[in-house]
Design an enzyme around this catalytic site. Structure first.
Site, PDB file in Angstrom:
ATOM      1  N   PRO A 171     -14.668  -7.531   2.296  1.00  0.00           N
ATOM      2  CA  PRO A 171     -15.772  -8.126   3.064  1.00  0.00           C
ATOM      3  C   PRO A 171     -17.155  -7.648   2.652  1.00  0.00           C
ATOM      4  O   PRO A 171     -18.143  -8.305   2.971  1.00  0.00           O
ATOM      5  CB  PRO A 171     -15.461  -7.700   4.496  1.00  0.00           C
ATOM      6  CG  PRO A 171     -14.692  -6.425   4.349  1.00  0.00           C
ATOM      7  CD  PRO A 171     -13.864  -6.611   3.114  1.00  0.00           C
ATOM      8  N   TYR A 188       0.842  -1.192   0.000  1.00  0.00           N
ATOM      9  CA  TYR A 188       0.000   0.000   0.000  1.00  0.00           C
ATOM     10  C   TYR A 188       0.881   1.247   0.000  1.00  0.00           C
ATOM     11  O   TYR A 188       1.224   1.812   1.036  1.00  0.00           O
ATOM     12  CB  TYR A 188      -0.931   0.018   1.215  1.00  0.00           C
ATOM     13  CG  TYR A 188      -1.769  -1.234   1.386  1.00  0.00           C
ATOM     14  CD1 TYR A 188      -1.980  -2.131   0.339  1.00  0.00           C
ATOM     15  CD2 TYR A 188      -2.350  -1.550   2.612  1.00  0.00           C
ATOM     16  CE1 TYR A 188      -2.733  -3.277   0.501  1.00  0.00           C
ATOM     17  CE2 TYR A 188      -3.113  -2.694   2.786  1.00  0.00           C
ATOM     18  CZ  TYR A 188      -3.289  -3.560   1.723  1.00  0.00           C
ATOM     19  OH  TYR A 188      -4.034  -4.698   1.901  1.00  0.00           O
TER      20      TYR A 188
END
Length: 277
Positions: free
Chosen positions: A202, A55
């Site tokens: 999710p 990231y």
């Protein structure tokens, strides 16, 4: 329903965590907003924050340290290694060579301003490097005290079993949500072994609200589609630790409120029956 899980049997975290991947790291107003989001997450009781070297090449780790250091007691910042700019033209690729893993862990310690990373996950298994060498290196770092617990990401049941013959595996981070249950067997293996399962993506990348069954449950409960699918995950397995990410405080607060949403057996059955189950 329990709201706390002990990773590795001894590291307590709130089951609903925060994924930092989407936080902008460039300087200016966007960075200030990202800092506000992650600080608000901690204010609201989040104790598990997920990041990775990938990231921003470590920029995300630096942002978290800037926003939260010195870290409050009980906060676990987990990071991932094993992806590097080592392709022929400097592009990102899987790289689990022992020297690369060691260097990335050392740099993560520096960026996060800690002496030990309580949970360190292998971002992906590098097919060019023997699995035993990758996992063995993490085991060495654990024995040396640089990392506390070892996790894996995007692994099969066979890979998990092979890794567990070398080290104790405390967590697995695979893609999983109400619409995508490709890794159901891996979740089952984690349940049997008491291994934390951190589902990435999710909430099905925002597509949940377009599904009739999810929209119907949301209407019945007065919750949002995102809250419904997070509540479903929390009730799906006691080892499930969702880490939804966002760059907005409003969405963060919405996500964390899902912990208070209790679905009825009929509502859960409707969601269980969605495609991909």
């Amino acid at each position: 329903m329990a709201t706390v899980f002990r990773i590795g049997g001894d590291l307590p975290v709130r089951r609903l965590g925060f994924g930092a991947m989407h936080l902008p790291t460039e300087w200016g107003a966007a960075r200030e907003s990202a800092t506000a989001v992650v600080r608000r997450a901690v204010e609201l009781g989040v104790t598990l924050i997920d990041t990775a070297y990938l990231y921003g090449g470590g920029a995300n780790e630096e942002l978290l340290a800037e926003a939260l250091y010195p870290y409050p007691d009980g906060l676990v910042v987990t990071t991932k290694v094993g992806v590097a700019r080592s392709g022929p033209d400097g592009e990102w690729r899987l790289d689990g060579r022992p020297a690369v893993l060691r260097e990335q862990v050392e740099q993560a310690l520096r960026r996060l301003r800690v002496e030990r990373i309580e949970l360190l996950q292998l971002h992906r298994i590098d097919p060019r490097t023997p699995l035993a060498d990758q996992i063995g290196t993490l085991g060495e770092l654990q024995r040396e005290g640089s990392i506390g617990r070892i996790g894996l990401s995007e692994v099969t049941v066979a890979e998990l079993e092979q890794a567990r013959r070398i080290v104790d595996v405390a967590s697995v981070q695979n893609r999983y949500n109400v619409l995508d249950r490709e890794h159901e067997a891996v979740l089952g293996a984690c349940e049997r072994a008491g291994i934390a399962f951190l589902p990435w993506r999710p909430v099905a990348a925002g597509g949940s609200g377009a599904t009739a069954q999810i929209a119907a449950v949301a209407a019945e409960t007065g919750a949002t589609a995102t809250q419904v699918v997070l509540a479903w995950l929390l009730g799906r397995s006691p080892v499930m630790l969702p880490i939804p990410g966002t760059a907005r405080v409003r969405h963060l607060e919405e996500n964390l409120a899902a912990e208070r949403l209790l679905l009825t057996p009929a509502q859960r059955a409707a969601l269980d029956g969605l495609a991909g189950a």
